[in-house]
Scaffold this motif. Structure first.
Motif, mmCIF file in Angstrom:
data_model
loop_
_atom_site.group_PDB
_atom_site.id
_atom_site.type_symbol
_atom_site.label_atom_id
_atom_site.label_comp_id
_atom_site.label_asym_id
_atom_site.label_seq_id
_atom_site.Cartn_x
_atom_site.Cartn_y
_atom_site.Cartn_z
ATOM 1 N N ASN A 69 0.854 -1.188 0.000
ATOM 2 C CA ASN A 69 0.000 0.000 0.000
ATOM 3 C C ASN A 69 0.889 1.237 0.000
ATOM 4 O O ASN A 69 2.043 1.192 0.370
ATOM 5 C CB ASN A 69 -0.975 0.012 1.178
ATOM 6 C CG ASN A 69 -0.249 0.128 2.510
ATOM 7 O OD1 ASN A 69 0.977 0.166 2.576
ATOM 8 N ND2 ASN A 69 -1.007 0.165 3.570
ATOM 9 N N ASP A 72 -2.957 7.276 1.012
ATOM 10 C CA ASP A 72 -4.078 7.180 1.945
ATOM 11 C C ASP A 72 -5.074 6.087 1.599
ATOM 12 O O ASP A 72 -5.759 5.571 2.472
ATOM 13 C CB ASP A 72 -4.835 8.510 2.002
ATOM 14 C CG ASP A 72 -3.985 9.634 2.570
ATOM 15 O OD1 ASP A 72 -3.052 9.343 3.341
ATOM 16 O OD2 ASP A 72 -4.262 10.802 2.232
ATOM 17 N N HIS A 73 -5.191 5.736 0.309
ATOM 18 C CA HIS A 73 -6.220 4.794 -0.118
ATOM 19 C C HIS A 73 -5.646 3.793 -1.120
ATOM 20 O O HIS A 73 -4.996 4.174 -2.083
ATOM 21 C CB HIS A 73 -7.392 5.516 -0.779
ATOM 22 C CG HIS A 73 -7.958 6.626 0.046
ATOM 23 N ND1 HIS A 73 -8.722 6.406 1.160
ATOM 24 C CD2 HIS A 73 -7.856 7.965 -0.070
ATOM 25 C CE1 HIS A 73 -9.070 7.561 1.688
ATOM 26 N NE2 HIS A 73 -8.543 8.527 0.958
ATOM 27 N N THR A 74 -5.924 2.526 -0.895
ATOM 28 C CA THR A 74 -5.593 1.475 -1.857
ATOM 29 C C THR A 74 -6.884 0.721 -2.139
ATOM 30 O O THR A 74 -7.565 0.294 -1.212
ATOM 31 C CB THR A 74 -4.530 0.514 -1.292
ATOM 32 O OG1 THR A 74 -3.344 1.258 -1.006
ATOM 33 C CG2 THR A 74 -4.200 -0.582 -2.295
ATOM 34 N N PHE A 75 -7.237 0.617 -3.426
ATOM 35 C CA PHE A 75 -8.480 -0.060 -3.784
ATOM 36 C C PHE A 75 -8.374 -0.616 -5.197
ATOM 37 O O PHE A 75 -7.464 -0.272 -5.943
ATOM 38 C CB PHE A 75 -9.677 0.892 -3.665
ATOM 39 C CG PHE A 75 -9.571 2.140 -4.514
ATOM 40 C CD1 PHE A 75 -10.111 2.180 -5.791
ATOM 41 C CD2 PHE A 75 -8.927 3.268 -4.030
ATOM 42 C CE1 PHE A 75 -10.023 3.319 -6.569
ATOM 43 C CE2 PHE A 75 -8.831 4.422 -4.797
ATOM 44 C CZ PHE A 75 -9.376 4.450 -6.069
ATOM 45 N N TYR A 82 -5.442 0.694 -7.431
ATOM 46 C CA TYR A 82 -5.163 2.123 -7.269
ATOM 47 C C TYR A 82 -4.519 2.368 -5.910
ATOM 48 O O TYR A 82 -4.945 1.793 -4.905
ATOM 49 C CB TYR A 82 -6.453 2.943 -7.307
ATOM 50 C CG TYR A 82 -7.034 3.145 -8.671
ATOM 51 C CD1 TYR A 82 -6.880 4.362 -9.334
ATOM 52 C CD2 TYR A 82 -7.762 2.150 -9.297
ATOM 53 C CE1 TYR A 82 -7.439 4.564 -10.587
ATOM 54 C CE2 TYR A 82 -8.324 2.341 -10.546
ATOM 55 C CZ TYR A 82 -8.160 3.547 -11.181
ATOM 56 O OH TYR A 82 -8.713 3.742 -12.411
ATOM 57 N N MET A 83 -3.534 3.240 -5.884
ATOM 58 C CA MET A 83 -2.972 3.769 -4.643
ATOM 59 C C MET A 83 -3.026 5.284 -4.793
ATOM 60 O O MET A 83 -2.295 5.856 -5.620
ATOM 61 C CB MET A 83 -1.545 3.276 -4.423
ATOM 62 C CG MET A 83 -1.472 1.798 -4.172
ATOM 63 S SD MET A 83 0.231 1.266 -3.888
ATOM 64 C CE MET A 83 -0.035 -0.491 -3.668
ATOM 65 N N THR A 84 -3.918 5.923 -4.040
ATOM 66 C CA THR A 84 -4.131 7.361 -4.170
ATOM 67 C C THR A 84 -3.839 8.046 -2.836
ATOM 68 O O THR A 84 -3.640 7.400 -1.820
ATOM 69 C CB THR A 84 -5.564 7.667 -4.615
ATOM 70 O OG1 THR A 84 -6.471 7.191 -3.619
ATOM 71 C CG2 THR A 84 -5.881 7.025 -5.958
ATOM 72 N N GLY A 85 -3.855 9.368 -2.881
ATOM 73 C CA GLY A 85 -3.558 10.127 -1.676
ATOM 74 C C GLY A 85 -2.077 10.137 -1.351
ATOM 75 O O GLY A 85 -1.674 10.414 -0.226
#
Length: 144
Positions: A69, A72-75, A82-85
């Motif tokens: 990860n 902030d967000h993994t989805f 996606y790894m965002t933030g």
């Protein structure tokens, strides 16, 4: 008095390839085919406070060296992880090298996609130029 214009310039071998007027919060993406996984990878960047910032990444499969990860967000969405933030400041310059089979693309502001040449180094730079030099760089890039 010289008026300076902030730009986002993509150069290769010292020559302008693409030139944009710097726009705060503008987004761009670099996409390529991973040389081992043979799947698409993409990194997302934003122009923030005169700097380039990595904000996210997406890819199709986990492999060696991929963190479990980041940000902030993994989805997962539509088959992409996606790894965002992510808030990783790159600086005023980002250097990348394309491979023979990586099929690199650069997308600026969701609507302009550039296919980058194979086996070539590129530098994405934020800088300020005089109006005259900005026009010169823009014309030079258009003539390529």
């Amino acid at each position: 008095m010289t008026i300076k214009v902030p730009t986002l310039m993509i150069t290769s071998e010292g020559h302008p390839q693409y030139v944009y007027h710097y726009k705060e919060e503008a987004e761009f993406r670099v996409r390529w085919q991973h040389s081992v996984e043979k799947e698409s990878w993409e990194e997302m960047f934003v122009l923030q406070d005169g700097l380039i910032e990595l904000t996210g990444t997406r890819f199709k499969t986990f492999g060696a060296g991929v963190p479990s990860n980041a940000g902030d967000h993994t989805f997962i969405k539509d088959g992409w992880v996606y790894m965002t933030g992510i808030t990783h400041t790159i600086g005023k310059s980002l250097v990348l090298r394309t491979g023979e089979h990586t099929e690199h693309q650069l997308t600026y502001e969701e609507d302009t996609v550039h296919q980058l040449n194979r086996s070539q180094a590129y530098e994405i730079t934020i800088a300020s130029h005089s109006i005259l030099n900005s026009i010169k760089h823009y014309i030079s890039a258009k003539l390529r």
